[in-house]
Design a protein around this motif. Structure first.
Motif, PDB file in Angstrom:
ATOM      1  N   GLY A  35      21.742  23.047 -28.745  1.00  0.00           N
ATOM      2  CA  GLY A  35      21.789  23.360 -30.161  1.00  0.00           C
ATOM      3  C   GLY A  35      21.613  22.194 -31.105  1.00  0.00           C
ATOM      4  N   ASP A  36      21.424  22.554 -32.379  1.00  0.00           N
ATOM      5  CA  ASP A  36      21.189  21.624 -33.477  1.00  0.00           C
ATOM      6  C   ASP A  36      19.939  20.775 -33.239  1.00  0.00           C
ATOM      7  OD1 ASP A  36      23.353  22.739 -34.699  1.00  0.00           O
ATOM      8  OD2 ASP A  36      24.607  20.960 -34.645  1.00  0.00           O
ATOM      9  N   ALA A  37      18.831  21.469 -33.112  1.00  0.00           N
ATOM     10  CA  ALA A  37      17.560  20.805 -32.802  1.00  0.00           C
ATOM     11  C   ALA A  37      16.885  20.196 -34.033  1.00  0.00           C
ATOM     12  CB  ALA A  37      16.608  21.797 -32.132  1.00  0.00           C
ATOM     13  N   TYR A  50      13.901  11.101 -39.373  1.00  0.00           N
ATOM     14  CA  TYR A  50      14.098  12.534 -39.558  1.00  0.00           C
ATOM     15  C   TYR A  50      12.742  13.195 -39.811  1.00  0.00           C
ATOM     16  CZ  TYR A  50      16.034  16.872 -41.497  1.00  0.00           C
ATOM     17  OH  TYR A  50      16.357  18.175 -41.751  1.00  0.00           O
ATOM     18  N   ASN A  51      12.330  14.059 -38.878  1.00  0.00           N
ATOM     19  CA  ASN A  51      11.025  14.706 -38.963  1.00  0.00           C
ATOM     20  C   ASN A  51      11.074  16.024 -38.169  1.00  0.00           C
ATOM     21  OD1 ASN A  51       8.337  15.483 -38.895  1.00  0.00           O
ATOM     22  ND2 ASN A  51       7.569  13.403 -38.638  1.00  0.00           N
ATOM     23  N   PRO A  52      11.751  17.041 -38.704  1.00  0.00           N
ATOM     24  CA  PRO A  52      11.907  18.294 -37.970  1.00  0.00           C
ATOM     25  C   PRO A  52      10.585  18.934 -37.547  1.00  0.00           C
ATOM     26  CG  PRO A  52      13.254  18.310 -39.948  1.00  0.00           C
ATOM     27  CD  PRO A  52      12.413  17.079 -40.004  1.00  0.00           C
ATOM     28  N   LYS A  53       9.551  18.798 -38.361  1.00  0.00           N
ATOM     29  CA  LYS A  53       8.258  19.409 -38.021  1.00  0.00           C
ATOM     30  C   LYS A  53       7.684  18.781 -36.747  1.00  0.00           C
ATOM     31  CE  LYS A  53       3.898  20.770 -40.082  1.00  0.00           C
ATOM     32  NZ  LYS A  53       3.056  20.751 -41.277  1.00  0.00           N
ATOM     33  N   ASP A  78      14.208  28.404 -38.138  1.00  0.00           N
ATOM     34  CA  ASP A  78      13.844  27.448 -37.087  1.00  0.00           C
ATOM     35  C   ASP A  78      13.119  28.159 -35.942  1.00  0.00           C
ATOM     36  OD1 ASP A  78      15.160  25.484 -38.564  1.00  0.00           O
ATOM     37  OD2 ASP A  78      16.996  25.621 -37.380  1.00  0.00           O
ATOM     38  N   GLN A  79      13.588  29.368 -35.600  1.00  0.00           N
ATOM     39  CA  GLN A  79      12.950  30.117 -34.521  1.00  0.00           C
ATOM     40  C   GLN A  79      11.508  30.468 -34.863  1.00  0.00           C
ATOM     41  OE1 GLN A  79      14.402  31.379 -31.091  1.00  0.00           O
ATOM     42  NE2 GLN A  79      12.267  30.784 -31.233  1.00  0.00           N
ATOM     43  N   MET A  80      11.158  30.494 -36.136  1.00  0.00           N
ATOM     44  CA  MET A  80       9.787  30.783 -36.547  1.00  0.00           C
ATOM     45  C   MET A  80       8.838  29.656 -36.164  1.00  0.00           C
ATOM     46  SD  MET A  80      10.606  32.468 -40.263  1.00  0.00           S
ATOM     47  CE  MET A  80       8.901  32.759 -40.709  1.00  0.00           C
ATOM     48  N   VAL A  81       9.341  28.432 -35.999  1.00  0.00           N
ATOM     49  CA  VAL A  81       8.472  27.306 -35.635  1.00  0.00           C
ATOM     50  C   VAL A  81       8.702  26.825 -34.200  1.00  0.00           C
ATOM     51  CG1 VAL A  81       8.195  26.518 -38.019  1.00  0.00           C
ATOM     52  CG2 VAL A  81      10.024  25.546 -36.614  1.00  0.00           C
ATOM     53  N   ILE A  82       9.765  27.309 -33.560  1.00  0.00           N
ATOM     54  CA  ILE A  82      10.057  26.948 -32.171  1.00  0.00           C
ATOM     55  C   ILE A  82       9.501  28.036 -31.264  1.00  0.00           C
ATOM     56  CG2 ILE A  82      11.935  26.662 -30.493  1.00  0.00           C
ATOM     57  CD1 ILE A  82      11.660  24.220 -32.237  1.00  0.00           C
ATOM     58  N   MET A  86      15.792  30.267 -28.746  1.00  0.00           N
ATOM     59  CA  MET A  86      16.831  29.290 -29.087  1.00  0.00           C
ATOM     60  C   MET A  86      17.917  29.864 -29.977  1.00  0.00           C
ATOM     61  SD  MET A  86      15.629  27.961 -32.610  1.00  0.00           S
ATOM     62  CE  MET A  86      16.714  26.675 -32.694  1.00  0.00           C
ATOM     63  N   MET A  87      17.971  31.184 -30.142  1.00  0.00           N
ATOM     64  CA  MET A  87      18.911  31.777 -31.085  1.00  0.00           C
ATOM     65  C   MET A  87      20.134  32.420 -30.421  1.00  0.00           C
ATOM     66  SD  MET A  87      17.921  30.890 -34.010  1.00  0.00           S
ATOM     67  CE  MET A  87      19.074  31.834 -34.981  1.00  0.00           C
ATOM     68  N   ALA A  88      20.260  32.350 -29.116  1.00  0.00           N
ATOM     69  CA  ALA A  88      21.442  32.904 -28.449  1.00  0.00           C
ATOM     70  C   ALA A  88      22.624  31.956 -28.623  1.00  0.00           C
ATOM     71  CB  ALA A  88      21.161  33.124 -26.967  1.00  0.00           C
TER      72      ALA A  88
END
Length: 181
Positions: A35-37, A50-53, A78-82, A86-88
Protein backbone atom coordinates in the motif's frame (compact mmCIF):
# COMPACT_ATOMS: atom_id res chain seq x y z
CA UNK A 1 9.93 -19.02 -4.10
CA UNK A 2 11.53 -15.76 -3.04
CA UNK A 3 9.16 -12.85 -2.34
CA UNK A 4 10.12 -9.16 -2.24
CA UNK A 5 8.07 -6.86 0.04
CA UNK A 6 7.84 -3.08 -0.12
CA UNK A 7 5.55 -0.57 1.48
CA UNK A 8 4.94 3.14 1.55
CA UNK A 9 6.48 4.22 -1.76
CA UNK A 10 4.47 7.45 -1.52
CA UNK A 11 5.24 8.46 -5.11
CA UNK A 12 9.04 8.53 -4.71
CA UNK A 13 10.64 7.74 -8.05
CA UNK A 14 14.10 7.78 -6.46
CA UNK A 15 13.30 5.12 -3.84
CA UNK A 16 11.16 3.04 -6.16
CA UNK A 17 14.15 2.79 -8.53
CA UNK A 18 16.33 1.70 -5.59
CA UNK A 19 13.72 -0.91 -4.67
CA UNK A 20 13.49 -2.24 -8.23
CA UNK A 21 17.30 -2.52 -8.33
CA UNK A 22 17.15 -4.49 -5.06
CA UNK A 23 14.33 -6.68 -6.44
CA UNK A 24 16.49 -7.64 -9.43
CA UNK A 25 19.61 -8.08 -7.28
CA UNK A 26 17.67 -10.35 -4.90
CA UNK A 27 16.33 -12.38 -7.87
CA UNK A 28 12.89 -12.52 -6.27
CA UNK A 29 9.91 -13.99 -8.11
CA UNK A 30 7.20 -11.53 -7.01
CA UNK A 31 6.90 -8.02 -5.57
CA UNK A 32 4.39 -7.58 -2.76
CA UNK A 33 3.31 -3.94 -2.37
CA UNK A 34 1.72 -3.23 0.99
CA UNK A 35 0.00 0.00 0.00
CA UNK A 36 0.61 3.73 -0.33
CA UNK A 37 2.11 3.54 -3.80
CA UNK A 38 1.50 6.91 -5.45
CA UNK A 39 0.35 9.63 -3.06
CA UNK A 40 2.43 11.05 -0.21
CA UNK A 41 -0.54 11.83 2.06
CA UNK A 42 -1.22 15.09 3.88
CA UNK A 43 0.74 14.08 7.01
CA UNK A 44 3.94 13.21 5.16
CA UNK A 45 6.54 15.47 3.59
CA UNK A 46 7.07 15.20 -0.16
CA UNK A 47 9.44 12.27 -0.67
CA UNK A 48 12.60 12.50 -2.74
CA UNK A 49 11.84 12.80 -6.48
CA UNK A 50 8.07 12.79 -5.98
CA UNK A 51 6.68 11.67 -9.35
CA UNK A 52 3.54 9.52 -9.01
CA UNK A 53 3.00 9.38 -12.79
CA UNK A 54 6.42 7.85 -13.42
CA UNK A 55 6.08 5.57 -10.37
CA UNK A 56 2.83 4.25 -11.90
CA UNK A 57 4.58 3.69 -15.23
CA UNK A 58 7.42 1.69 -13.67
CA UNK A 59 5.05 -0.38 -11.53
CA UNK A 60 2.85 -1.06 -14.57
CA UNK A 61 5.89 -2.38 -16.44
CA UNK A 62 6.16 -5.03 -13.70
CA UNK A 63 2.43 -5.72 -13.35
CA UNK A 64 2.80 -9.47 -13.94
CA UNK A 65 5.08 -9.73 -10.93
CA UNK A 66 3.07 -7.61 -8.45
CA UNK A 67 0.69 -8.56 -5.66
CA UNK A 68 -0.72 -5.42 -4.02
CA UNK A 69 -3.13 -4.17 -1.38
CA UNK A 70 -4.61 -0.72 -0.80
CA UNK A 71 -3.05 1.71 1.65
CA UNK A 72 -4.73 4.59 3.41
CA UNK A 73 -3.22 7.01 0.86
CA UNK A 74 -4.36 4.95 -2.15
CA UNK A 75 -7.61 5.88 -3.89
CA UNK A 76 -9.88 4.74 -6.67
CA UNK A 77 -8.36 7.32 -9.00
CA UNK A 78 -4.98 5.59 -8.47
CA UNK A 79 -6.50 2.34 -9.75
CA UNK A 80 -7.34 4.19 -12.98
CA UNK A 81 -3.61 4.53 -13.76
CA UNK A 82 -2.35 1.30 -12.14
CA UNK A 83 -2.68 -1.80 -14.33
CA UNK A 84 -2.77 -4.45 -11.58
CA UNK A 85 -5.32 -4.91 -8.78
CA UNK A 86 -4.48 -2.71 -5.79
CA UNK A 87 -7.75 -1.74 -4.11
CA UNK A 88 -8.29 -4.72 -1.77
CA UNK A 89 -7.85 -4.00 1.93
CA UNK A 90 -6.12 -7.35 2.32
CA UNK A 91 -5.02 -10.44 0.49
CA UNK A 92 -3.71 -13.89 1.39
CA UNK A 93 -0.90 -15.87 -0.09
CA UNK A 94 -0.02 -19.43 0.81
CA UNK A 95 3.67 -20.13 1.21
CA UNK A 96 5.33 -23.19 2.72
CA UNK A 97 2.09 -24.46 4.28
CA UNK A 98 1.27 -21.19 6.02
CA UNK A 99 -1.14 -18.34 5.39
CA UNK A 100 0.40 -14.93 4.92
CA UNK A 101 -2.11 -12.12 5.46
CA UNK A 102 -1.13 -9.03 3.47
CA UNK A 103 -2.55 -5.64 4.38
CA UNK A 104 -1.44 -2.04 4.70
CA UNK A 105 -1.86 -1.80 8.47
CA UNK A 106 -4.33 1.04 8.88
CA UNK A 107 -7.23 -1.42 9.33
CA UNK A 108 -5.65 -4.72 10.36
CA UNK A 109 -2.54 -4.59 12.58
CA UNK A 110 -1.18 -5.93 15.85
CA UNK A 111 -3.87 -4.04 17.79
CA UNK A 112 -6.66 -5.16 15.45
CA UNK A 113 -5.47 -8.45 13.97
CA UNK A 114 -7.40 -10.62 11.55
CA UNK A 115 -8.27 -14.15 12.65
CA UNK A 116 -4.92 -15.91 12.43
CA UNK A 117 -3.37 -19.04 13.93
CA UNK A 118 0.08 -19.64 15.42
CA UNK A 119 1.82 -20.39 12.11
CA UNK A 120 0.18 -17.57 10.18
CA UNK A 121 1.92 -14.32 9.32
CA UNK A 122 0.52 -10.80 9.39
CA UNK A 123 2.50 -8.57 7.04
CA UNK A 124 1.74 -4.88 6.89
CA UNK A 125 3.33 -1.48 6.33
CA UNK A 126 1.75 1.84 7.33
CA UNK A 127 3.89 2.64 10.39
CA UNK A 128 7.11 3.03 8.34
CA UNK A 129 8.91 1.09 11.11
CA UNK A 130 10.50 -2.34 10.47
CA UNK A 131 9.20 -5.20 12.64
CA UNK A 132 9.95 -8.94 12.64
CA UNK A 133 8.63 -10.75 15.70
CA UNK A 134 6.49 -13.61 16.96
CA UNK A 135 3.43 -12.62 18.96
CA UNK A 136 1.55 -15.17 21.06
CA UNK A 137 -0.88 -15.72 18.18
CA UNK A 138 1.02 -15.14 14.92
CA UNK A 139 4.16 -13.79 13.28
CA UNK A 140 4.20 -10.02 12.75
CA UNK A 141 6.21 -8.49 9.90
CA UNK A 142 6.52 -4.91 8.72
CA UNK A 143 9.19 -4.28 6.07
CA UNK A 144 9.30 -0.57 6.95
CA UNK A 145 9.14 2.14 4.30
CA UNK A 146 11.25 2.40 1.18
CA UNK A 147 10.79 6.18 0.97
CA UNK A 148 9.82 7.75 4.31
CA UNK A 149 11.17 5.68 7.22
CA UNK A 150 10.35 6.77 10.77
CA UNK A 151 12.11 6.65 14.15
CA UNK A 152 15.58 6.97 12.61
CA UNK A 153 15.23 3.70 10.68
CA UNK A 154 16.84 3.31 7.26
CA UNK A 155 14.87 2.92 4.03
CA UNK A 156 14.02 -0.79 3.99
CA UNK A 157 12.41 -3.67 2.11
CA UNK A 158 11.67 -7.30 3.00
CA UNK A 159 12.62 -10.68 1.60
CA UNK A 160 10.88 -13.98 2.37
CA UNK A 161 12.74 -17.11 1.34
CA UNK A 162 12.80 -20.60 2.85
CA UNK A 163 10.79 -19.58 5.93
CA UNK A 164 13.18 -16.76 6.77
CA UNK A 165 12.05 -13.15 6.58
CA UNK A 166 14.80 -10.53 6.33
CA UNK A 167 14.34 -6.79 6.40
CA UNK A 168 17.21 -5.08 4.59
CA UNK A 169 18.38 -1.58 3.83
CA UNK A 170 19.46 -0.61 0.32
CA UNK A 171 23.11 -1.37 1.13
CA UNK A 172 22.09 -5.01 1.71
CA UNK A 173 22.48 -4.88 5.50
CA UNK A 174 19.98 -6.97 7.47
CA UNK A 175 18.05 -4.65 9.78
CA UNK A 176 15.81 -7.34 11.28
CA UNK A 177 15.10 -11.00 10.59
CA UNK A 178 13.01 -13.86 11.84
CA UNK A 179 12.71 -17.56 11.10
CA UNK A 180 9.12 -18.70 10.61
CA UNK A 181 9.16 -22.04 12.41
Amino acid sequence: MKLFFISDIHGSLYYLNKAIEAFHMEKAAQIVILGDALYHGPRNPLPKDYNPKEVASILNSLKGKIIAVRGNCDSEVDQMVIEYPMMADYSFILCNNRRIFLTHGHIFNVDNPPKLTGNDVLVHGHTHIPVAEKTKDFYLINPGSISLPKENNPNTYGILENNKFKIKDFQGNIVKSIILE
